[in-house]
Scaffold this motif. Structure first.
Motif: not given
Lengths: 217, 222
Positions: A48, A53, A81, A85-89, A101, B75, B78-80, B82-83
Motif C-alpha cells: 500500500r 495509499l 493494485l 478486497e476485490n474492489c467490485l461493484y 474499469r 464505495e 469491497d474496497g472500491n 481504493d479503486a
C-alpha cells in the motif's frame, strides 16, 4: 535497468501503530518479487505504501521516479493494485464492471473482453451479476480489472487467494508474462511452494522491516 | 472532466437501477412519513396545508440522507474506494459524477413524494414554476452537500450514525429555504419564494466550489 521502487529507511504508521519501521528496498523493472513473512509482518503495508495509499512518515520513497512524500497520487496511473478486497461493484454485471474499469483507464471494450478471457472467465458469465459469482470467479474478475489498466507496476496481495489450482497456474502465467514484457510484479503470498518457484527474488519481512532479501547485492 | 463525471454518474445510477434501493425502500419510507403526519394532524387539515412545504422537505431530507449513505456504502464495500483512489479519474470529476447521480435519485424521490403531498394534504399549487425551480435548487444543494459530507464520513466506522448528525445541521438552511419557497408556491404564505430559491442556488454553488477544491484531499484522507 530502471529503478521502479526505491525505498530508503521508510517509516509508516497507521494511526499510532508503526507498520513499516525502516524499510530499505530497491526493485528494478521486470523483476518478479515475492514478499514473504508472517501475518502482521508488514507485507500489505509495504504494497500500500508503494501504491501511495499508505502515507510514508519518514525516509525517502520513490516509485516510478515519483517522490511519494511530495505527491502520492502521481504514480498511480501506472500501478495496478490487487488488495485483500476485490474492489467490485456487486450490483453491476461482469461485463459492465470490466467496461467501467476499461473506461476509467481510457481503453475500449475489446481490451476488457481480452482481459476477461485471459483470466479464464467464461463468456457465459459476462452477463451475470458480480454478486452471483463464486469467490474464485470474483478474484479472477478483480485480476482482469488490473490487466485491463495495463500497469507498469503490479502490486498483488495474496493474488492466489480463493483461486482453484487451474486459476493459480493462470495467475502465475499472467505474472510471468507481464514481467517478461518489462512490467514489475511485487506480490505477497503465504503459498511458498507455488510462489518461490515463480519469483525471481524473495523478500522476507518481519515487524515492519526487511529481514532477508535474496536479491540483495 | 465532464466525460469522467458522466462515467461515475452512469455507474452509480446503473447500480441503483439494479438494486432498486431508492424506489423500493427509500421512497416508500418517505411516503410513510407523510402518511404518519397526515394521520397525526388529521384533525386540523388547515395545519397540514400550512405545513405541507416543510413536511415535503423533512421527508426528502430523511430519504435523501439514506441515499447519500447508500452512495458511499457502494464505495466502502469491497474496497472500491481504493479503486477510485488508484484510478486515473480526477477527484473533481468523481465529486461531480456522484453529485449528478444523487441529484437524479433525490429528484426521483421527490417526484414520488410531491404528488403525495398534493393528494394527502389537499394542497394546491399556485405557482408551478416557483415550485419546480425551488425543488431543483433544493435537490441540487442537497446532492452537493451530501457528497461533500458523505465522503468526509465515509472512512469512519461510525459513519452510519455520524452522517445524519453532520448533514442535518448543514442542510438546515436548505430545509428552511425550501419550506419557505414551497409555502409561497403552494399559496399558503405571502412572501418572496424566489429569494429563498435563489438562496438555495447560492448554497449549492458555494458547496460545489468547496467540493471541487477539497474532494481530492477528502477522498485521499477518508
Amino acid at each position: 535497468m530502471s529503478i521502479v521502487v526505491d525505498f530508503r529507511d521508510v517509516v509508516a504508521v497507521a494511526g499510532s501503530f508503526p507498520v513499516l519501521t525502516g524499510v530499505d528496498v530497491r526493485i528494478d523493472a521486470g523483476e518478479l518479487v515475492l514478499l514473504s513473512g508472517a501475518n502482521g509482518a508488514g507485507k500489505t503495508s509495504l504494497l500500500r505504501a508503494c501504491a501511495g495509499l499508505q502515507p510514508v512518515s519518514a525516509g525517502s520513497a520513490e516509485v516510478l521516479g515519483y517522490d511519494l512524500r511530495v505527491d502520492r497520487r502521481a504514480p498511480r496511473r501506472y500501478i495496478g493494485l490487487l488488495g485483500h478486497e476485490n474492489c467490485l461493484y456487486r450490483d453491476l454485471r461482469v461485463r459492465e464492471h470490466i467496461e467501467f474499469r476499461a473506461s476509467v483507464a481510457g481503453l475500449k471494450m475489446s481490451d476488457a473482453s481480452d482481459s476477461l478471457a485471459r483470466v479464464g472467465l467464461d463468456d457465459r458469465l459476462w452477463s451475470a451479476p458480480v454478486a452471483a459469482l463464486s469467490a474464485g470467479q470474483r478474484r479472477k474478475l478483480a485480476i482482469a480489472s488490473i490487466i485491463v489498466s495495463r500497469p507498469r507496476l503490479w502490486l498483488l496481495d495474496e493474488p492466489h487467494a480463493a483461486l482453484d489450482s487451474e486459476g493459480r497456474l493462470t495467475m502465475n502465467s499472467i505474472m510471468e508474462e507481464v514481467a517478461s514484457l518489462g512490467a514489475t510484479v511485487v506480490f505477497a503470498s503465504h503459498d511458498k511452494e507455488l510462489s518461490e518457484q515463480l519469483a525471481s527474488r524473495v523478500i522476507t519481512m518481519s515487524n515492519g522491516r526487511l529481514t532477508e532479501d535474496s536479491g540483495a547485492s | 472532466m465532464l466525460p469522467e463525471a458522466l462515467l461515475i454518474a452512469r455507474k452509480d445510477l446503473k447500480i441503483e437501477m439494479r438494486s432498486k434501493v431508492a424506489l423500493g425502500q427509500v421512497a416508500p419510507l418517505a411516503l410513510l412519513i407523510l402518511v404518519i403526519f397526515a394521520f397525526a394532524l388529521d384533525a386540523n387539515s388547515m395545519l397540514l396545508k400550512l405545513g405541507a412545504g416543510g413536511l415535503f422537505w423533512i421527508s426528502a431530507l430523511y430519504g435523501g440522507t439514506m441515499l447519500v449513505q447508500r452512495s458511499f456504502d457502494l464505495e466502502s464495500e469491497d474496497g472500491n474506494f481504493d479503486a477510485l483512489r488508484m484510478s486515473n479519474i480526477d477527484p473533481s470529476a468523481i465529486f461531480l459524477g456522484k453529485t449528478l447521480a444523487l441529484f437524479v435519485q433525490i429528484g426521483i424521490l421527490e417526484l414520488v413524494i410531491g404528488p403525495a403531498i398534493l393528494i394527502l394534504y389537499e394542497t394546491q399549487v399556485s405557482d408551478w414554476l416557483l415550485l419546480l425551480l425551488a425543488a431543483v435548487a433544493g435537490t441540487l444543494a442537497f446532492a452537493v452537500c451530501g457528497v461533500l459530507w458523505g465522503v468526509m464520513a465515509s472512512g469512519l466506522r461510525v459513519r452510519t450514525t455520524l452522517l445524519p448528525l453532520l448533514l442535518v445541521p448543514v442542510l438546515s438552511p436548505v430545509l428552511l429555504a425550501g419550506s419557505r419557497a414551497f409555502e409561497t408556491a403552494l399559496g399558503v404564505r405571502a412572501g418572496d419564494g424566489w429569494t429563498w430559491t435563489g438562496l438555495m442556488f447560492v448554497i449549492a454553488s458555494l458547496h460545489t466550489a468547496v467540493g471541487l477544491g477539497a474532494f481530492g484531499f477528502l477522498l485521499e484522507e477518508g
